[in-house]
Enzyme design. Structure first.
Site, mmCIF file in Angstrom:
data_model
loop_
_atom_site.group_PDB
_atom_site.id
_atom_site.type_symbol
_atom_site.label_atom_id
_atom_site.label_comp_id
_atom_site.label_asym_id
_atom_site.label_seq_id
_atom_site.Cartn_x
_atom_site.Cartn_y
_atom_site.Cartn_z
ATOM 1 N N LYS A 74 -49.493 -22.310 -78.180
ATOM 2 C CA LYS A 74 -48.794 -21.855 -76.976
ATOM 3 C C LYS A 74 -47.337 -22.339 -76.960
ATOM 4 O O LYS A 74 -46.434 -21.561 -76.682
ATOM 5 C CB LYS A 74 -49.513 -22.349 -75.710
ATOM 6 C CG LYS A 74 -50.936 -21.849 -75.571
ATOM 7 C CD LYS A 74 -51.529 -22.203 -74.220
ATOM 8 C CE LYS A 74 -51.713 -23.697 -73.985
ATOM 9 N NZ LYS A 74 -52.732 -24.341 -74.861
ATOM 10 N N ARG B 116 -54.579 -24.070 -65.439
ATOM 11 C CA ARG B 116 -55.674 -24.615 -66.247
ATOM 12 C C ARG B 116 -56.967 -24.744 -65.461
ATOM 13 O O ARG B 116 -57.974 -25.183 -66.013
ATOM 14 C CB ARG B 116 -55.276 -25.995 -66.776
ATOM 15 C CG ARG B 116 -54.732 -25.998 -68.209
ATOM 16 C CD ARG B 116 -54.440 -27.441 -68.538
ATOM 17 N NE ARG B 116 -54.372 -27.757 -69.929
ATOM 18 C CZ ARG B 116 -53.231 -27.853 -70.614
ATOM 19 N NH1 ARG B 116 -52.092 -27.578 -70.058
ATOM 20 N NH2 ARG B 116 -53.267 -28.245 -71.874
ATOM 21 N N ARG C 118 -50.171 -31.641 -86.096
ATOM 22 C CA ARG C 118 -49.097 -31.858 -85.115
ATOM 23 C C ARG C 118 -48.926 -33.350 -84.830
ATOM 24 O O ARG C 118 -47.812 -33.828 -84.621
ATOM 25 C CB ARG C 118 -49.428 -31.098 -83.824
ATOM 26 C CG ARG C 118 -48.368 -31.251 -82.743
ATOM 27 C CD ARG C 118 -48.590 -30.302 -81.590
ATOM 28 N NE ARG C 118 -49.786 -30.620 -80.819
ATOM 29 C CZ ARG C 118 -50.252 -29.875 -79.829
ATOM 30 N NH1 ARG C 118 -49.661 -28.738 -79.514
ATOM 31 N NH2 ARG C 118 -51.327 -30.232 -79.164
ATOM 32 N N ARG D 227 -47.714 -36.849 -80.981
ATOM 33 C CA ARG D 227 -48.253 -36.796 -79.617
ATOM 34 C C ARG D 227 -49.451 -37.716 -79.508
ATOM 35 O O ARG D 227 -50.393 -37.597 -80.291
ATOM 36 C CB ARG D 227 -48.662 -35.351 -79.275
ATOM 37 C CG ARG D 227 -47.613 -34.635 -78.448
ATOM 38 C CD ARG D 227 -48.039 -33.247 -78.127
ATOM 39 N NE ARG D 227 -49.192 -33.176 -77.227
ATOM 40 C CZ ARG D 227 -49.506 -32.082 -76.554
ATOM 41 N NH1 ARG D 227 -48.780 -30.992 -76.677
ATOM 42 N NH2 ARG D 227 -50.553 -32.075 -75.763
ATOM 43 N N ARG E 154 -60.212 -33.117 -74.566
ATOM 44 C CA ARG E 154 -59.392 -31.984 -74.132
ATOM 45 C C ARG E 154 -60.186 -30.684 -74.262
ATOM 46 O O ARG E 154 -60.079 -29.809 -73.409
ATOM 47 C CB ARG E 154 -58.086 -31.930 -74.938
ATOM 48 C CG ARG E 154 -57.129 -33.049 -74.512
ATOM 49 C CD ARG E 154 -56.046 -33.315 -75.524
ATOM 50 N NE ARG E 154 -55.099 -32.230 -75.641
ATOM 51 C CZ ARG E 154 -54.267 -32.091 -76.685
ATOM 52 N NH1 ARG E 154 -54.281 -32.971 -77.675
ATOM 53 N NH2 ARG E 154 -53.421 -31.097 -76.711
#
Ligand code: AMP
Length: 189
Positions: A14, A88, A127, A133, A144
């Site tokens: 996204k 969300r 990532r 992160r 998550r």
């Protein structure tokens, strides 16, 4: 005026796709995750509240997120908007309906990126190496996904019922996915 939601599981791409779409269509970019990470870096009151919740891979309260969105929509002025990572929960989606109406905006489309679970995990672990992160580690990723399944997936049904959801294949190269997304956006423009 385009008002787009980019929807998808964690790691679906996204953020990456948003940056390109925002440039191409000159939209205001509203990413709740990005706003929260900035608040954390600046050690604001909101950042302090958000930090532990994000690090556990849980969702922040709807009230807090809706407050952020109200402010961000006001900041967008006359520009169309791209929402990334919001809504969300169904409660957030309902709040967005009211907010858009209040600002005389119309939701153009919800683009939902589909990517197989295994690939999502690989992307997030990659990532983590590049961006560092803190919520991109295996334990937090599982949380998550749990939050996504329980609270965020129903948002897709919410928009299916409204005839607003368009699924887009999120696999392959960034440019390929971008091309699929722009085809859908150009159709409704
Ligand atoms: P993201 O960058 O969109 O993956 O968001 C990172 C984290 O920020 C999420 O895992 C949540 O903890 C929090 N967050 C971002 N957007 C929302 C939202 N709309 N509702 C609740 N929590 C959110």
């Amino acid at each position: 005026m385009l008002n787009i939601i980019l929807f998808g599981a964690p790691g679906a791409g996204k953020g990456t796709q948003s940056r390109e779409i925002v440039k191409k269509y000159d939209l205001a970019y509203i990413s709740t995750g990005e706003i929260l990470r900035k608040e954390i870096a600046e050690e604001t009151e909101l950042g302090l509240k958000a930090k532990d919740v994000i690090n556990r891979g849980e969702l922040l309260s709807d009230e807090l997120i809706i407050g952020i969105i109200e402010h961000a929509i006001e900041q967008a002025g006359d520009k169309g908007v791209l929402f990334d990572g919001f809504p969300r929960t169904v409660k957030q989606a309902e709040a967005l309906e009211a907010l858009l109406e209040h600002h005389e905006r119309h939701l153009s489309i919800v683009l939902s990126l589909s990517v197989p679970r295994e690939e999502l995990i690989q992307r997030m672990l990659k990532r983590a190496e590049i961006e560092g992160r803190v919520d991109d580690n295996e334990e937090v990723i599982q949380n998550r996904f749990k939050e996504y399944e329980a609270k965020t997936k129903p948002v897709a049904d919410f928009y299916v019922q409204k005839g607003k959801l368009q699924k887009v294949d999120g696999t392959g190269a960034v440019e390929e996915v971008l091309n699929r997304l722009t085809i859908e956006i150009d159709k409704i423009k």
